[in-house]
Design an enzyme around this catalytic site. Structure first.
Site, PDB file in Angstrom:
ATOM      1  N   HIS A  35     -11.967  -2.012  25.424  1.00  0.00           N
ATOM      2  CA  HIS A  35     -11.238  -1.080  24.569  1.00  0.00           C
ATOM      3  C   HIS A  35     -12.247  -0.186  23.860  1.00  0.00           C
ATOM      4  O   HIS A  35     -13.007  -0.651  23.006  1.00  0.00           O
ATOM      5  CB  HIS A  35     -10.389  -1.836  23.548  1.00  0.00           C
ATOM      6  CG  HIS A  35      -9.344  -2.702  24.187  1.00  0.00           C
ATOM      7  ND1 HIS A  35      -9.634  -3.945  24.710  1.00  0.00           N
ATOM      8  CD2 HIS A  35      -8.016  -2.493  24.404  1.00  0.00           C
ATOM      9  CE1 HIS A  35      -8.535  -4.473  25.217  1.00  0.00           C
ATOM     10  NE2 HIS A  35      -7.544  -3.623  25.044  1.00  0.00           N
ATOM     11  N   HIS A 266      -7.045   4.190  23.766  1.00  0.00           N
ATOM     12  CA  HIS A 266      -7.069   2.808  23.270  1.00  0.00           C
ATOM     13  C   HIS A 266      -7.858   1.899  24.204  1.00  0.00           C
ATOM     14  O   HIS A 266      -8.561   0.995  23.756  1.00  0.00           O
ATOM     15  CB  HIS A 266      -5.633   2.292  23.138  1.00  0.00           C
ATOM     16  CG  HIS A 266      -5.536   0.841  22.786  1.00  0.00           C
ATOM     17  ND1 HIS A 266      -5.557   0.379  21.496  1.00  0.00           N
ATOM     18  CD2 HIS A 266      -5.442  -0.264  23.568  1.00  0.00           C
ATOM     19  CE1 HIS A 266      -5.463  -0.930  21.490  1.00  0.00           C
ATOM     20  NE2 HIS A 266      -5.391  -1.357  22.741  1.00  0.00           N
ATOM     21  N   GLU A 415       4.837 -19.831   6.710  1.00  0.00           N
ATOM     22  CA  GLU A 415       4.085 -20.757   7.561  1.00  0.00           C
ATOM     23  C   GLU A 415       2.997 -20.048   8.353  1.00  0.00           C
ATOM     24  O   GLU A 415       1.888 -20.566   8.516  1.00  0.00           O
ATOM     25  CB  GLU A 415       5.037 -21.480   8.527  1.00  0.00           C
ATOM     26  CG  GLU A 415       6.004 -22.440   7.867  1.00  0.00           C
ATOM     27  CD  GLU A 415       7.299 -21.778   7.423  1.00  0.00           C
ATOM     28  OE1 GLU A 415       8.206 -22.500   6.978  1.00  0.00           O
ATOM     29  OE2 GLU A 415       7.396 -20.532   7.530  1.00  0.00           O
ATOM     30  N   HIS A 477      16.051 -28.483  12.744  1.00  0.00           N
ATOM     31  CA  HIS A 477      14.915 -29.021  12.004  1.00  0.00           C
ATOM     32  C   HIS A 477      14.309 -30.261  12.651  1.00  0.00           C
ATOM     33  O   HIS A 477      13.301 -30.777  12.162  1.00  0.00           O
ATOM     34  CB  HIS A 477      15.350 -29.359  10.568  1.00  0.00           C
ATOM     35  CG  HIS A 477      15.512 -28.163   9.685  1.00  0.00           C
ATOM     36  ND1 HIS A 477      16.288 -27.086  10.025  1.00  0.00           N
ATOM     37  CD2 HIS A 477      14.984 -27.869   8.465  1.00  0.00           C
ATOM     38  CE1 HIS A 477      16.248 -26.186   9.062  1.00  0.00           C
ATOM     39  NE2 HIS A 477      15.458 -26.632   8.102  1.00  0.00           N
TER      40      HIS A 477
END
Length: 672
Positions: A35, A266, A415, A477
């Protein structure tokens, strides 16, 4: 964009930045892969940062009080490789630049911290760099509060692109950093308005400046090709001591190349004619991989300046008391205190005798209550589940803007961000991070968990509510496949302890790792103590061991983990009552058992008897122990989950899904 005007305005700066651009073109072209655009576009920012602000010593890249530089936009890896080579890093040589992206080279496609000491973390998955940097900045605050400014006084600098900011983890990260006022964190946004598919506007209209401001950041907008504006912005960012800073750098991807300001810019720019035209426009006249002596010499002088700062730091460190110096050296080296093993042994003895019936999440808290006071380097936390994960102990204090000595972090419902930031805390050095959530949400923490394993960071992921045993919250869960996912990850220890004693042993192992992360799979429901005879040795270190042996001729081996070990023991009682000799093997850590020599594994799992494995999870992975290691398909069975769970009390679920002592005993008898 008038390249000539840029060159004429700051000719010395331009030529020094052009060295980064030219090396990038040469390396990507030679590899025919990579890149190019970001290193070319951000060369001006990097040149100003490294030459005027970044505190580093090219000859000693890992000294503790260096500034941390994180390339969150890791696809632009030639930026950091060029900077390291130019400034005199001994590991990133010209040969390494020439071997960019080749087998065995340090210059991998994305920066990997295990390849060179100056690479702070492994980046590539977008967003992980900026999220992990939050942990680096937190670590600096915590350690400065503990050891003083003379020992710890540095910044964390990050280069992030549009992709990093689009990834959802970045929102969690900037929210955490803003909430905790991490004023030593400075992020440069490469605002080039280009992604692989095209203009950013194809998929996004977010006002990033307002977004960062809303999260409590100090924000500036500058021309990312103006060295004076870049320098002034960094000075202002460093002066904003109480809040993190974002500098929006308006840049042109692949500046000066035919692919400038396009999505093609890019990726890999390999057209020889276009590359030659770009170099000519930059005023670069040397051959491939050639840097004029005066430019290389200037960069090497930049790399050597940090030796003075390092020497001054060593003097300040030496002024600390002998005790503080020794403690700083210990935690920086990642060595556990000598008291750790003794407090673990004492806790094991106490609970083997008392034989409590407690959930292993509670057992984990009991361990932390004796460990945290003797390990002041531990940093705990939870993703808004403190009372469920049992990760906070009374001695820790809470990390906040008013208390940098606090060792417990309220991460919020984040999380993704928590797991990444914990990696940053560990990668920084001097701290031992652990943090909790429900095991089903390892799905959310997974990218950072994988990176922890890849970059050899001994983060401890405390995952509670680890089976259908959590009960009424139901299948959303109740983790079924999550143990298998973690066990499938290279360089990761997955512990599923059966009681307080195994939990203590698992924690001791996790907290003494230097290159391997750990997952602690812990129950919500209470479990019996199965280790009622005290052993000073850490049996979990073996990964699996004989918990109860057969009486009479051995005909059956029952293997189990965690909450199902007591079910296996009850099944053994049923089988022994019928004269069927049955061994129970507790297998709290498959990875450690696999690492034992064959002689030990053969003693634990000899050929001949039938085998039944018991785990309230998917079977995936168990065939290694059921059918391998001298096992046979005709004499093997599994008792566990073949579907998602359901919403009901835990005891009802175990009965309905057939995970009972009676079911285990019947499976074993059917195989005899």
């Amino acid at each position: 964009m008038d390249i000539n005007a840029l060159r004429d305005a700051h000719p010395d700066h331009w030529n020094r930045a052009a060295a980064i651009r030219a090396l990038t073109l040469d390396a990507v072209a030679a590899a025919n892969s990579g890149h190019s655009g970001m290193p070319i576009g951000m060369a001006d920012v990097a040149t100003v940062l490294w030459s005027k602000h970044l505190k580093f010593d090219a000859k000693n890249p890992a000294w503790p009080d260096r500034d941390r530089f994180i390339l969150s936009a890791g696809h632009g890896s030639m930026l950091i490789y060029s900077l390291l080579y130019l400034s005199g890093d001994e590991q990133i040589t010209l040969d390494e630049i020439k071997n960019f992206r080749q087998w065995g080279s340090r210059t991998a496609g994305h920066p990997e911290n295990t390849h060179a000491a100056a690479i702070e973390m492994t980046t590539g998955p977008l967003g992980q760099g900026i999220a992990t940097s939050v942990g680096f900045a937190m670590a600096e605050e915590m350690l400065r509060a503990r050891f003083g400014k003379g020992a710890v006084d540095h910044h964390t600098y990050v280069i992030a692109g549009d992709g990093c900011l689009m990834e959802g983890v970045s929102q969690e990260a900037i929210g955490i950093a803003g909430r905790y006022g991490l004023g030593r964190l400075i992020v440069f946004w490469d605002n080039n308005d280009i992604t692989i598919d095209g203009k950013v506007s194809l998929s996004d209209r977010t006002d990033q400046v307002q977004r960062f401001k809303a999260a409590g950041w100090h924000v500036q907008e500058i021309d990312g090709h103006d060295p004076e504006a870049i320098d002034a912005a960094i000075v202002a960012a460093k002066a904003a001591r109480d809040v993190p800073s974002m500098i929006a750098c308006k840049t042109h991807i692949a500046l000066g190349h035919a692919a400038q300001d396009t999505s093609k810019g890019h990726g890999a720019l390999t057209n020889a004619e276009q590359n030659a035209e770009a170099k000519a426009l930059w005023g670069w006249t040397t051959g491939p991989f050639e840097v004029p002596a005066e430019i290389k010499s200037w960069w090497e002088e930049v790399g050597s300046r940090g030796a003075t700062a390092r020497g001054e730091w060593e003097t300040r460190l030496a002024a600390l008391s002998d005790r503080k110096q020794a403690e700083f050296a210990r935690v920086t080296a990642g060595e556990a205190p000598k008291k750790l093993s003794s407090v673990i042994r004492a806790l094991k003895k106490q609970n083997s005798e008392a034989a409590p019936k407690v959930a292993t999440r509670k057992a984990s808290e009991m361990v932390l209550e004796v460990v945290n006071p003797v390990m002041p380097e531990t940093v705990g936390g939870s993703a808004d589940l403190t009372g469920s994960n049992n990760t906070k102990t009374g001695d820790m204090g809470v990390f906040d803007t008013t208390d940098r000595k606090g060792r417990y972090v309220y991460w919020g419902i984040r999380e993704h961000g928590m797991a990444a930031a914990m990696n940053g805390l560990g990668l920084h050095g001097g701290l031992r991070p652990y943090g909790g959530t429900f095991m089903a949400f390892t799905d959310y923490a997974r990218p950072a968990m994988r990176l922890a394993a890849l970059q050899k960071t001994p983060t401890v992921f405390v995952m509670t509510h680890d089976s259908i045993g959590l009960g009424e919250d139901g299948p959303t869960h109740q983790p079924i496949e999550h143990l298998a996912i973690s066990r499938a990850t290279p360089n990761m220890l997955v512990f599923r302890p059966a009681d307080v004693v195994e939990t203590a042993e698992a924690w001791e192992i996790a907290l003494t790792q230097t290159e391997t992360p750990s997952v602690l799979s812990l129950t919500r429901q209470n479990v019996k103590t199965v280790r009622t005879q005290h052993k000073t040795n850490n049996l979990v270190e073996k990964g699996a061991y004989v918990l109860a042996d057969a009486e009479g001729k051995r005909q059956v081996i029952l293997m189990a983990t965690g909450s199902e070990v007591e079910i296996a023991l009850a099944a053994r009682d049923l089988l022994q009552a019928e004269g069927i000799g049955t061994r129970v093997v507790s297998m709290p850590c498959w990875e450690l058992f696999e690492a034992q020599d064959e002689a030990y594994r053969k003693r634990v799992l000899p050929g001949g008897p039938v085998r039944v494995a018991v785990e309230a999870a998917a079977r995936f992975g168990w065939d290694k122990w059921l059918l391998g290691e001298r096992g046979r398909e005709a004499k093997a069975a599994f008792v566990g989950m073949e579907s998602f769970g359901a919403s009901a009390p835990a005891d009802v679920l175990y009965e309905k899904f057939g995970i009972t002592a009676e079911a285990v005993a019947e499976k074993a008898k059917a195989l005899l």
